[in-house]
Every structure is written in C-alpha cells, then in structure tokens.
Design an enzyme around this catalytic site. Sequence first.
Site, PDB file in Angstrom:
ATOM      1  CB  CYS A   1      -8.672  -0.104  -4.266  1.00 38.74           C
ATOM      2  SG  CYS A   1      -8.495  -1.358  -5.530  1.00 38.74           S
TER       3      CYS A   1
ATOM      4  CD  GLN B   1      -3.112  -0.709   0.150  1.00 40.93           C
ATOM      5  OE1 GLN B   1      -3.036   0.286  -0.581  1.00 40.93           O
ATOM      6  NE2 GLN B   1      -4.114  -1.569   0.074  1.00 40.93           N
TER       7      GLN B   1
END
Length: 449
Positions: free
Chosen positions: A404, A279
Amino acid sequence: MAAKKNEQHPLRIEGYGSAGEGVARLEGQAVFVKGALAGEICQVQLLKVGKSAAWGRVTQVLTPVPGRQSPDCPRYPRCGGCQLRHMTYAEELRFKRQKVQDALQRIGGWTGRVEKIHGAEAPDRYRNKIQFPVADGPRVGFFRARSHEVIDAEDCLLQPLAATRLREAFKLWMERYQVPAYDERVHGGLIRHFYVRVNQRGQSLCAVIANGTDLPHQEELVQALRRAEPDLAGVVLSVNQEKTNVILGKTHRCLWGRDYLEDTLCGLTFRLSVPSFYQVNREQAEVLYGRALAFAGLTGRETVLDLYCGIGTITLVMARQAGRAIGAEVIPAAVEDAKANAARNGVTNAEFLCADAAQAAQTLADRGLRPDVICVDPPRKGLAPAVIDAIVQMAPQRLVYVSCDPATLARDVKRMEEQGYVLQRAEAVDLFPRTAHVETVCLLSKLKY
Ligand code: SAH
C-alpha cells in the site's frame, strides 16, 4: 533559490509528486504546487522556499487541461479524506500509475514498466468502513487535512448511504442526551469515534469508541441506530481510555446483536470483527487478490506462506489452488477470524500462526519450511530487515509483494534484488479512488545460479 516567499510566477507543471500535487521547476529546482495538474501553466504563489525545493499554491490556472474538473464535494479540499477531487478519474489513474512507476524506478532502480493500473468501476461510495472522529458540538465527521480539527460532515462521497444514516442517528443521540465528546487536549469526555462497517449485502455493524467502560442511554442508542438502519447486525462498545492516536480500544463489548459481520470475497465467506483488518474497497480487493493469485502461478501442489495475513483473505484464496497454505498475523482476534474463516469455507489445507512477521518467518525457516511461494502484504512501513532475511533463508521461487506504499515497496524490492531476486512484474490497483493512495502488486522471482 533566489526566489522569495509570496512571489508569484507562471509555472509549467511537469508532473506529480507522491501526494498528487503538481511539480514544476523554478531556477532548476522543484516547486510542489497543490491543486495543479500535469501539463497546465499556473500562476503560482510561493508559500515556502527551502534550500532545494519550494512549495506553492495556484492563484490562477492559466491554461487548464482536460483532466481538470470542479470538485464535486463542498468540503474539498478542507477535509483530509480526499486529495484528488480537482481531477477527473482518468487523470487520477494516470497519476497513480506514474507514482508507482517513479518509486520503482527512482528508489528501486528498476528498469521495467508498470504493466497496468486497474481502475475502479465505481470511484464513489466504495468504502466499507468509516471511522468518524467526534468532537464537541457535537461534530461527527472527518479531520481537516493535516489536523485534528473535526469537520462535521452529514455525508461523504466515499461512504455508503447506510453510514450516512447511522452517523445522523448517532449525532442526534449525542445531542438529545448531551453525551460529551472526548477532548484529547485534556484527556477528558467520553465519545472518541463512531465506527461503521458495511458488507456487500448492505448489513452494517457499528462501534462506539469511548473513553469509558459504559455509555449513558445505551438502550436509546441501540434503538436509534436500529431505526435508522433496519439491516443493522450489531452494536459494539470499544473501550479506549489511553492517551493515543490509535482509534480502537483493546477491549470490545457487544451492546446488542452480533459483534462481527460476514462478507463474501472471491467466492469465500469472511467473518469480520471490529478490530480485524479488511480492505475498505471490497470490489477492488477482489481484483487485487486475483492479480496476486495470478502472479503466484499455482498449480495445486505448492506450499504458500502468506505473511501479514489479517483474517486470512489471501491465504484462503491461495489455499484453494495450492497444496498447503500458512498464514501469519500479529493481531490475535484476526488470527481467530482467519481460523474460523478457513473452517466455515471448508478449507482444510490452511494453517495460521499468531506472531510478528519476522518472528513467524524465522520460526518457520528454522523448522525447515521451504515454501514455493511467499506472499507479503505489510502495512505502510514495509518489511523489516529481519523479515527479508528469513524470506531469503526460505528461498521461495516466487515472492508476491502486495503493497500500500510504493516507496517502501521500492526500497524492499531493492533489498530483495541484492539477495538474488528480480522484479518481474508490477501492476497497480486503485483501491482508494479520490485519495492519493494506491495499491501495487509485484512478482519477484529467484534468480537461478
Ligand atoms: N492480507 C490481508 C491483511 C493485510 S493488512 C488482507 O488483505 O486482508 C496488513 C496486516 O498486517 C494487518 O492485518 C496487520 O494486523 C498485520 N500486521 C501489522 N504488523 C505486523 C507484524 N509486525 N507482523 C505480522 N502482522 C502484522
């Protein structure tokens, strides 16, 4: 609609579209207006009029709202990196929470409410990985919005200063030795991208993505990068000789130092190779994984399956609180990292499988695996129907869905609801401040009947 292109209309902005553009109504139809904020009345010039919607731009803000600010970057909105620098961070968080709410409601048919959005403490300089496209000039920077034109950018408010310094040194090296940039139109030239990854301690790793197996003046490049950033851990050459938009090549060669970086996250240490997914916002990833762990409701006895596990971040965080954890991931280098990460953290109850998620889930289901909790964290396209089928077969009590993309999340929630699962909780976490992207974590439970 009867309205015509280039006409101007004063419009009241009622809300936001999924990219953060304002949405107004004209003749009962939606008009998408870039740069307009909810609650404002703007003079809008119509740029495109379709059958059921129109697109326009603001020529004057007639009544601004307190959520408006002047953009704090000279390249905004030319550069495609940020979409929301014309609004305050508080307004951005309102938009993002609403974006998730709208998707779950409209696409997912959900009647619940997104409980919370976890905003970032530091909405600038949070990115730990930057991939600068390179073009002749040389220009080393970012793509113009919706284009492959490279804007030369000496700095960016999303990147750490180490990346700013390394980019400068890299560009000077290209200039000094006249190293050619890659040109995608003719598939010629050499340098495609310059990549920088940084950890919490401030160490960095660079990669040069090249249309070739060697670099000219390689020694000089290594020296220049080391001078620019004394905490440099390594320099890697990523060979990409294909006609593709994929950034990284398939083979990586270490030119100097190490070919990986280490970072700590949720109290664990992770090895990050150049191609491994990690991430980009470390602080907010901790918040995200913390919420996923809370939603998993582990007591220490459960079997957890983590699909799309990358380098094993969520798998290992969950393994510490579970009886057993299994991670599955399609990229071999990431699986190698995941195994090494389990070992270096002394986690002995985690195993990893290198396979496509659908195949991994089906294999495990066929073996009779019945996890108590399944966690999924797929790329934007969401879950393939075969993955959903295998999950349903394994019948976990709880499914934690980290997403996401709210639209594909909502589509998959609906499919799971058709299979006897109920969406219980949803929270948004802002991993990408100043961009229109937002991360969501959901808890689905199996109905008992
Ligand atoms: N949970 C991890 C990684 C999430 S990103 C983390 O938070 O760090 C999504 C991951 O899914 C990437 O590592 C990507 O390589 C992997 N992936 C993409 N398509 C896949 C597929 N079809 N099957 C399995 N893994 C896949």
